[in-house]
Design a protein around this motif. Structure first.
Motif, PDB file in Angstrom:
ATOM      1  N   PRO A 104       0.813  -1.226   0.000  1.00  0.00           N
ATOM      2  CA  PRO A 104       0.000   0.000   0.000  1.00  0.00           C
ATOM      3  C   PRO A 104       0.846   1.275   0.000  1.00  0.00           C
ATOM      4  O   PRO A 104       0.441   2.293  -0.571  1.00  0.00           O
ATOM      5  N   VAL A 105       2.015   1.228   0.592  1.00  0.00           N
ATOM      6  CA  VAL A 105       2.916   2.380   0.590  1.00  0.00           C
ATOM      7  C   VAL A 105       3.360   2.678  -0.837  1.00  0.00           C
ATOM      8  O   VAL A 105       3.327   3.832  -1.290  1.00  0.00           O
ATOM      9  N   LEU A 106       3.749   1.631  -1.557  1.00  0.00           N
ATOM     10  CA  LEU A 106       4.187   1.816  -2.941  1.00  0.00           C
ATOM     11  C   LEU A 106       3.029   2.221  -3.842  1.00  0.00           C
ATOM     12  O   LEU A 106       3.197   3.046  -4.746  1.00  0.00           O
ATOM     13  N   ARG A 107       1.847   1.665  -3.607  1.00  0.00           N
ATOM     14  CA  ARG A 107       0.673   2.055  -4.403  1.00  0.00           C
ATOM     15  C   ARG A 107       0.407   3.552  -4.232  1.00  0.00           C
ATOM     16  O   ARG A 107       0.163   4.257  -5.203  1.00  0.00           O
ATOM     17  N   ALA A 108       0.454   4.019  -2.997  1.00  0.00           N
ATOM     18  CA  ALA A 108       0.225   5.440  -2.749  1.00  0.00           C
ATOM     19  C   ALA A 108       1.277   6.289  -3.462  1.00  0.00           C
ATOM     20  O   ALA A 108       0.953   7.319  -4.056  1.00  0.00           O
ATOM     21  N   LEU A 109       2.520   5.860  -3.436  1.00  0.00           N
ATOM     22  CA  LEU A 109       3.592   6.597  -4.098  1.00  0.00           C
ATOM     23  C   LEU A 109       3.406   6.605  -5.610  1.00  0.00           C
ATOM     24  O   LEU A 109       3.490   7.649  -6.257  1.00  0.00           O
ATOM     25  N   LEU A 110       3.131   5.447  -6.184  1.00  0.00           N
ATOM     26  CA  LEU A 110       3.051   5.325  -7.644  1.00  0.00           C
ATOM     27  C   LEU A 110       1.796   5.968  -8.239  1.00  0.00           C
ATOM     28  O   LEU A 110       1.745   6.193  -9.449  1.00  0.00           O
TER      29      LEU A 110
ATOM     30  N   ASN B 144      10.829  11.616  -0.276  1.00  0.00           N
ATOM     31  CA  ASN B 144      11.698  12.161   0.765  1.00  0.00           C
ATOM     32  C   ASN B 144      11.524  11.430   2.092  1.00  0.00           C
ATOM     33  O   ASN B 144      12.501  11.162   2.788  1.00  0.00           O
ATOM     34  N   VAL B 145      10.296  11.075   2.423  1.00  0.00           N
ATOM     35  CA  VAL B 145      10.046  10.344   3.669  1.00  0.00           C
ATOM     36  C   VAL B 145      10.679   8.951   3.605  1.00  0.00           C
ATOM     37  O   VAL B 145      11.357   8.522   4.552  1.00  0.00           O
ATOM     38  N   LEU B 146      10.464   8.256   2.501  1.00  0.00           N
ATOM     39  CA  LEU B 146      11.041   6.902   2.359  1.00  0.00           C
ATOM     40  C   LEU B 146      12.563   6.941   2.462  1.00  0.00           C
ATOM     41  O   LEU B 146      13.169   6.106   3.141  1.00  0.00           O
TER      42      LEU B 146
ATOM     43  N   ALA C  72      11.866  -0.423  -0.957  1.00  0.00           N
ATOM     44  CA  ALA C  72      11.311   0.922  -0.768  1.00  0.00           C
ATOM     45  C   ALA C  72      12.279   1.991  -1.265  1.00  0.00           C
ATOM     46  O   ALA C  72      11.878   2.928  -1.960  1.00  0.00           O
ATOM     47  N   VAL C  73      13.537   1.842  -0.955  1.00  0.00           N
ATOM     48  CA  VAL C  73      14.530   2.837  -1.357  1.00  0.00           C
ATOM     49  C   VAL C  73      14.776   2.782  -2.860  1.00  0.00           C
ATOM     50  O   VAL C  73      14.877   3.829  -3.513  1.00  0.00           O
TER      51      VAL C  73
END
Length: 179
Positions: A61-67, A79-81, A115-116
């Motif tokens: 879900p973190v990556l989905r939100a980013l993408l 920047n947070v990641l 993540a990075v």
């Protein structure tokens, strides 16, 4: 080539990871994580255990939100990641790959490295103002992500299954309209 190879590879692995959450979930077993790891040519630490599987699953879900974020929001999320991981970008060459960027050690946990790597790839996407290369599948019943690296930006579906389903529906609609 639109982006560097490592950027494209990171984006592909992220889209595949996010799309694994769709029903049926295709990342529920350690063997499936191992296959994803191998398919996307990851290197470095891979514990291949239940804890790693859950950590990678929690990243979806973190990556989905980013993408799927708008440009400014995506930049803030990147920047947070990077800050959370205490990323320190460095050029590396290994395993027959030419120079590319790593920002965390190879022995860092897999979820942190993923993540990075995705955050680093998104830096290129954001700087090039190419977020339109990432979208949600045009199939109304699908929430899969689409990575469009085509020259003419024509990719609309996350898979051939969704593309075929829509092509058949369009054909049937046209056939019904003919006398």
């Amino acid at each position: 080539m639109l982006f560097a190879n490592d950027t494209e590879a990171s984006l592909r692995s992220a889209v595949a990871l996010v799309n694994s959450a769709a029903e049926p979930d295709t990342l529920t077993e350690i063997g499936q994580l191992d296959a994803w790891y191998d398919e996307h040519a990851f290197t470095g630490r891979h514990d291949s255990d239940a804890a790693e599987l859950e950590a990678v699953r929690a990243l979806r879900p973190v990556l989905r939100a980013l993408l799927t974020a708008e440009r400014d929001d995506a930049a803030a999320q990147v920047n947070v990641l990077l800050a959370d991981a205490r990323a320190l970008p460095q050029l590396r060459r290994h395993d027959g790959l030419d120079w590319h960027i790593h920002a965390v050690p190879a022995d860092a946990p897999l979820d942190r490295r993923v993540a990075v790597e995705v955050a680093m790839a998104m830096i290129d996407v954001i700087r090039a103002d190419e977020l339109s290369r990432l979208s949600v599948c045009a199939d109304q019943g699908c929430e899969g992500l689409v990575l469009d690296l085509s020259r003419n930006r024509s990719r609309r579906f996350c898979s051939t299954t969704c593309a075929n389903r829509n092509a058949v529906a369009a054909y049937r609609a046209r056939a019904r309209q003919q006398p």
